[in-house]
Design an enzyme around this catalytic site. Sequence first.
Site, PDB file in Angstrom:
ATOM      1  CD  GLU A 196     -12.486 -16.333 -18.315  1.00  0.00           C
ATOM      2  OE1 GLU A 196     -12.729 -16.158 -19.392  1.00  0.00           O
ATOM      3  OE2 GLU A 196     -11.684 -16.564 -18.640  1.00  0.00           O
ATOM      4  CD  GLU A 215      -9.658 -20.501 -18.001  1.00  0.00           C
ATOM      5  OE1 GLU A 215      -9.314 -19.394 -18.635  1.00  0.00           O
ATOM      6  OE2 GLU A 215     -11.009 -20.863 -17.686  1.00  0.00           O
TER       7      GLU A 215
END
Length: 503
Positions: free
Chosen positions: A173, A306
Site C-alpha cells: 500500500e 488483501e
Amino acid sequence: MFKLVIDPQKELGHIAPEIQGHFSEHLGRCIYGGVYVGENSEIPNTNGMRNDVVEALKQIKVPVLRWPGGCFADEYHWKDGIGEKSSRKKMINTNWGGVIEDNSFGTHEYMELCRQIGCKTYINGNVGSGTVQEMSEWVEYMTFNGVSPMAELRKENGHEEPWTVDYFGIGNENWGCGGNMVPEFYANLFRQYQSYVKQYDPNKKINKIACGPNAQDYEWTETVLNQCHKLSGSWNNAHGFMDGISLHYYTLPYDWAKKGAASVFNEKEWYMTLSKTLFMEELVTKHSAIIDRYDPDHNIGLIVDEWGTWYDVEEGTNPGFLYQQNTIRDALVAAINLNIFNKHCDRVKMANIAQLCNVLQSVILTEGEKMVKTPTYFVFDMYKYHQDATLIESFVDTKTIGLEEQYKVPNLHESVSKSKDGKYHITLANLSVEEDYEIKTDLLGNKISVVKGEILTGKMDDKNTFDDPDNVRIKPFEASVENEDKIVFTIPKNSVVHLEVEL
Ligand code: AHR
C-alpha cells in the site's frame, strides 16, 4: 427451479492453490496469542507455534502465508527480529494500537510456522521506510547458500540451510500507509528495489510482487504496469517481467467512518455486504483488462493479497487490533470471493484473506488456550478441493434479490472445477435470507455415478463463540441424480454447498 449447467468438456484453466492463501500481520493478536505463543507457554505448542491452530490450518491446506504486513511491513526492519530473543530490539507498532512489538516472532519463526503448516512463503519487504540494502540483505539472509555476510549471520543464528522465498512483495500500500506515494514515484522505486531482490538459486524462483492499487484506482495499475511490466537489463529476472501486481479490496457494509457491526445486523445490511462483495468481480475484470494490454501472455498475476470483511471492532476491544466476530454472512462473503477468483484463474494467481487469526475476517479466533473455527474457516474447508484443479465452464440461472435497488444481488453464485483425481467440485452459494431454491444441475449428457454433498448453513448471524464453538459446522447434504445426467437438490437460504461428482 434454477438451472446450473456444467460442461465437463470445457476446461478453462488452472486454479492456482495460492488463490486460497492467507495473510498474517503483526497486528493485534494475529501473531502473538493467535498463531504464536512462544516456547515457554502453557498452551500446547511446537517451537512456539500453537498446535491447535497449526492443526486447523493444515486441515484447510493453507497454500501460502503472507507476512509481516500490511502496513507493518513498511516499518519493519528485519534485523530487529533475528538472534537471541531477549536482546531483540523493541519497537512501537505505530499502525496498530501503538503497542510494543518485542520482535520475538521474526524471520526464523515465520519460516518455522510455514514449515509446520506446509505452505509456501510470501514475504513483504519494506519500501516505505527501508533501504534497498536492507531489502537486498534480507533476501540474501534467507536464500543464499554459500559464503556471504548474511548467509554467515543466518548460520550463526542457527539455520544452516537457506529457506525458500516463493513470493516477495516490493512494499505494501505504497499509495497509503507505505509512503503516500504517487504511482510514478512508486514505479521508479519498484524498478530500483526489485533489481536487488536477487534469485541466488536458479531453481528457486522468487516471484516479485509489485504494490498494486487500492480498489478501483485504475490509474495506479496503468502507471505501474506501463513503467514496470518489462524491465530491460534485468539479467537475473527469469521473464524480464514483474511476476505479479497486488490488489486490495475490503468489504465494508457502510464506509470507513462507520463500518457496521460484525454480528449484529439486519437483512438490509446482509444484502449491502454481499452486494459490496460482488464488486470484486468488476475490480478483477477491469484491472485484468489493463494488465492484458501489457501482458497478453499472462506472465503477470493479479495478486489479491488483501480481501475480506472489515467491520467495527468488537465492543471493549482495542480499536487498533481490528478484532471482529464472524458469522454466516462472512461465510457467504468468502464463498462469493473464492468463486470469483476461481472464475478469473487465468489472471488471479494468488489471493490472501485478511487475516489469519483474530484480525478482520479470520478463519481462527483464539482466547487464551481456547480456539474456535469461524464460519469462514469452513468455507475454506469446503473449497479446498478447488486448489490445483481445472476450472470447468458453468453457468447458473439467477434472479435478482435484495431489499434496496442499490444493493441488489443475484440469488445464486457458483464455480466448478475438476480435481486431479477426475472428480468435479461444485460450490454454490444461496445469497437469499428468505428463500430456499430448487436447483437442477445439468451435466449435458455426461453420466453421473456418484454425488456426495456437504453444506454450511444457519441463521444469517449464526456464529461460533468460545462458549459455543460448534454452533456452525459443515453437515452432510443430500442431492439426488435424475435421468443419469442431472443432480436435483434444494439449497436452503443463507448457505454454501459443496458437491463432489464422479462421472
Ligand atoms: O489488513 C489490515 C490493513 O489493511 C493492512 O495492514 C493494510 O495493508 C490494509 O490497509
